[in-house]
Every structure is written in C-alpha cells, then in structure tokens.
Design an enzyme around this catalytic site. Sequence first.
Site, PDB file in Angstrom:
ATOM      1  N   VAL A  70       0.840  -1.198   0.000  1.00  0.00           N
ATOM      2  CA  VAL A  70       0.000   0.000   0.000  1.00  0.00           C
ATOM      3  C   VAL A  70       0.880   1.254   0.000  1.00  0.00           C
ATOM      4  O   VAL A  70       0.659   2.189  -0.784  1.00  0.00           O
ATOM      5  CB  VAL A  70      -0.960   0.027   1.215  1.00  0.00           C
ATOM      6  CG1 VAL A  70      -1.782   1.314   1.213  1.00  0.00           C
ATOM      7  CG2 VAL A  70      -1.883  -1.186   1.212  1.00  0.00           C
ATOM      8  N   ASP A 129      10.385   3.033   6.136  1.00  0.00           N
ATOM      9  CA  ASP A 129      10.082   1.654   6.565  1.00  0.00           C
ATOM     10  C   ASP A 129      11.176   1.212   7.536  1.00  0.00           C
ATOM     11  O   ASP A 129      12.305   1.703   7.455  1.00  0.00           O
ATOM     12  CB  ASP A 129      10.040   0.724   5.346  1.00  0.00           C
ATOM     13  CG  ASP A 129       9.239  -0.545   5.603  1.00  0.00           C
ATOM     14  OD1 ASP A 129       8.112  -0.658   5.083  1.00  0.00           O
ATOM     15  OD2 ASP A 129       9.737  -1.428   6.340  1.00  0.00           O
ATOM     16  N   ASN A 136      -0.478  -4.627  15.109  1.00  0.00           N
ATOM     17  CA  ASN A 136      -0.639  -3.340  14.427  1.00  0.00           C
ATOM     18  C   ASN A 136      -0.849  -2.180  15.404  1.00  0.00           C
ATOM     19  O   ASN A 136      -0.407  -1.060  15.129  1.00  0.00           O
ATOM     20  CB  ASN A 136      -1.748  -3.425  13.376  1.00  0.00           C
ATOM     21  CG  ASN A 136      -1.275  -4.191  12.154  1.00  0.00           C
ATOM     22  OD1 ASN A 136      -0.101  -4.523  12.044  1.00  0.00           O
ATOM     23  ND2 ASN A 136      -2.178  -4.480  11.239  1.00  0.00           N
ATOM     24  N   THR A 151      -3.636   1.505   8.186  1.00  0.00           N
ATOM     25  CA  THR A 151      -3.407   0.192   8.793  1.00  0.00           C
ATOM     26  C   THR A 151      -4.697  -0.356   9.406  1.00  0.00           C
ATOM     27  O   THR A 151      -5.431   0.372  10.075  1.00  0.00           O
ATOM     28  CB  THR A 151      -2.312   0.324   9.878  1.00  0.00           C
ATOM     29  OG1 THR A 151      -1.163   0.945   9.296  1.00  0.00           O
ATOM     30  CG2 THR A 151      -1.922  -1.035  10.449  1.00  0.00           C
ATOM     31  N   HIS A 161     -14.992  -0.076   9.039  1.00  0.00           N
ATOM     32  CA  HIS A 161     -14.382  -0.716   7.880  1.00  0.00           C
ATOM     33  C   HIS A 161     -14.295  -2.203   8.187  1.00  0.00           C
ATOM     34  O   HIS A 161     -13.556  -2.619   9.045  1.00  0.00           O
ATOM     35  CB  HIS A 161     -12.981  -0.128   7.683  1.00  0.00           C
ATOM     36  CG  HIS A 161     -12.284  -0.638   6.472  1.00  0.00           C
ATOM     37  ND1 HIS A 161     -12.863  -0.649   5.232  1.00  0.00           N
ATOM     38  CD2 HIS A 161     -11.033  -1.127   6.307  1.00  0.00           C
ATOM     39  CE1 HIS A 161     -11.986  -1.123   4.354  1.00  0.00           C
ATOM     40  NE2 HIS A 161     -10.879  -1.428   4.988  1.00  0.00           N
TER      41      HIS A 161
END
Length: 314
Positions: free
Chosen positions: A16, A36, A98, A122, A178
């Site tokens: 993503v 990252d 997460n 995320t 979601h």
Amino acid sequence: MAFRRKKISVIGAGQVGATCALMLASRGVGDVALLDINQGAAKGKALDILQTAAVQLFDSQVTGTADYADTADSHVVVITAGSPRRPGLTRDDLLTINARVVASCCREIKKFSPEAVVIVVTNPLDAMCFVAQRELGFQRERVLGMAGILDSARFRTFVALELGVSVRDVQALVMGGHGDSMVPMPRRCFVGGVPLTELLAPERVEVLVERARGGGDEIVKLLETGSAFYAPAASVVQMVEAILRDQRRVLPCAAMLHGEFGVNGLFIGVPCVLGGRGLEKVCEMELDAAERAAFEHSVSRVRALVDDLARLGL
Ligand code: APR
C-alpha cells in the site's frame, strides 16, 4: 516567499505504502518521504519510483529512509505500516501487532511533524485510528482514517459492472466501520442522477451490497499472500490531494465523532468535508430506520474493537 512543494510522508513501504508513494509522486501532489523499518526496501522502492519521473515526467522528489528525521515537517503523514491480514493470524494477533506498530509510528510523527494531518490506513482501521489519536493527541481535524472511499469505490465498481455504465457516473456512500459490518447505502446511490433503487431489483442490489461488504476478502482470497493495495492507495491519494489542494471534497472517511450521528469518542466512517485543515466538517443527515439499525450495529462492532484494545492492554 519561494514556493515549495508540499511534503508527504508515507510510513510503511509495503504494497500500500509504495503504491501510494508512486501515485502521489506521479500526480505531482508533493514530495514524498517513504519510511520503513526495512531501510533497503524504502530506499530501493523510492529510487525506483523516482526513476519513473524521467519517463512519466513529474517533478516530485521521492526519498526512502528508516529515519524519522527525514520525514520532519511533513504536511501530511500516511500510516500504512503494519502487518496485512494473513491466513493463520487471529484478529487479536493482528490487533496487537498493528496497535503496537501504529503507536510507535505516532510517537515519532508527533515529534517530527507536529503540524501534520495524519491519515491512518493500517487495519483494523477504526481501532488503529483510535490508537493513533491517543498517541498523537492532535485535535480531531488532523487525524483521519481511509476506508469509506475504498468501500464506496468497490460498491460503485460493482454497480457500474452490473449496469454496464461508466463508474464515473455512479455515486455512492458507504458508512460505518471498515469491515464486514460496513453500511453501503443503496438508497443514496445514484447513477447519473437516477436512484439505483429504480434501476435494479432489490435482490440484485442486495447481491452488490454483499459483494462490496466482502470486497476486501474477495481480493485476499485471490492474492493468497496479502491484501488489496491499488484501490486502497488510490483512495489515500484522493484524501491527500483534497487536503493539500484545499479542495473541500465531500468524501466518506473515518473521523472521530463528537456526538454526530449519536456517537461520541469513536472513529466511524461518515461523509466528511476534506480541505486544507484536514477534516473541515462532518456532514450529518437523517438515517432511515434500516440505515440507522445497520449503522448502529456497525458502531457496536467498532466499539467492541476498541474494548478489545483495553482488554489486550494496548
Ligand atoms: N515502522 C515502519 N514500517 C513498518 C513497521 C514499523 N514499526 N512495522 C512494519 N512496517 C512495514 C513493513 O516492513 C512493510 O514494509 O510496513 C510494511 C507493510 O507492508 P505490507 O506487508 O506490504 O502490507 P500492505 O499490504 O502494504 O498493508 C499495510 O494497510 O490496508 C492495510 O490491512 C493492510 O494493515 C495493512 C496495511
């Protein structure tokens, strides 16, 4: 004062994140810092994206890094870091992994880009927005989640395919959390101004609603090794553009509700005006009985996720 391009940091250079960086740069939305924990991936993908500029002809700069100092003073920060859904990973596992990742990212974002608008991608999205808001302590205008644009895009796609019409002319709104409790609203779907409910039988509409609800899972099953990323990235870019170009677009986003739709203190997908300050306004409206019931069910699922955060000590 000299004009400078806006700065966007994308945290997480996975599927993503890297796709977001590519789309943001190629649309000239701003300069992109791609971060990252895997420095090589961030630097390698950033360089690869930058080299597309020579062919695709854009001026945005793209840099890869593992150091938050390189993200300093971003106007917008997009959080895609974390683990995607994988077979064998329970919901609690994913929530734990997460939530820790998002919290750690937010501590750095707060330090280096205290004025940024932060967009969380995320999953599980609504709970991750909650964690982000708690760590950042920003006012609600500057913490948003990306979900509704993607869910609406899926619904609009299935409607366009079913009717054999251009997706440009299909307008739709998906609200709520979601996940499989999301609330597509067929009554509010219009095809070139014509209500969908006048173009399709209720049974067919229901099939499209169910496909939209399972839109993420459908792709996870096909890919086998990860989750969707092209449409999620495109949806993020629409939000970033609306904010950085102060477009005042009306888009479904996850926003912290302060009493709107009868909800307090949770991130829920609702129609939002997005502009230069981030969330400019939540658009409230009357829900009919069926919409209200589905919305409240979805809110209860988000609340359960937030309770899970507390149960897991996150
Ligand atoms: N800081 C920075 N980057 C991190 C961290 C961290 N603490 N932890 C993990 N990452 C990075 C990984 O190294 C990886 O490159 O996040 C990236 C995630 O990329 P992918 O595994 O490819 O996942 P992706 O498909 O991009 O999905 C990311 O978006 O749509 C959601 O459900 C999806 O939660 C998932 C997220």
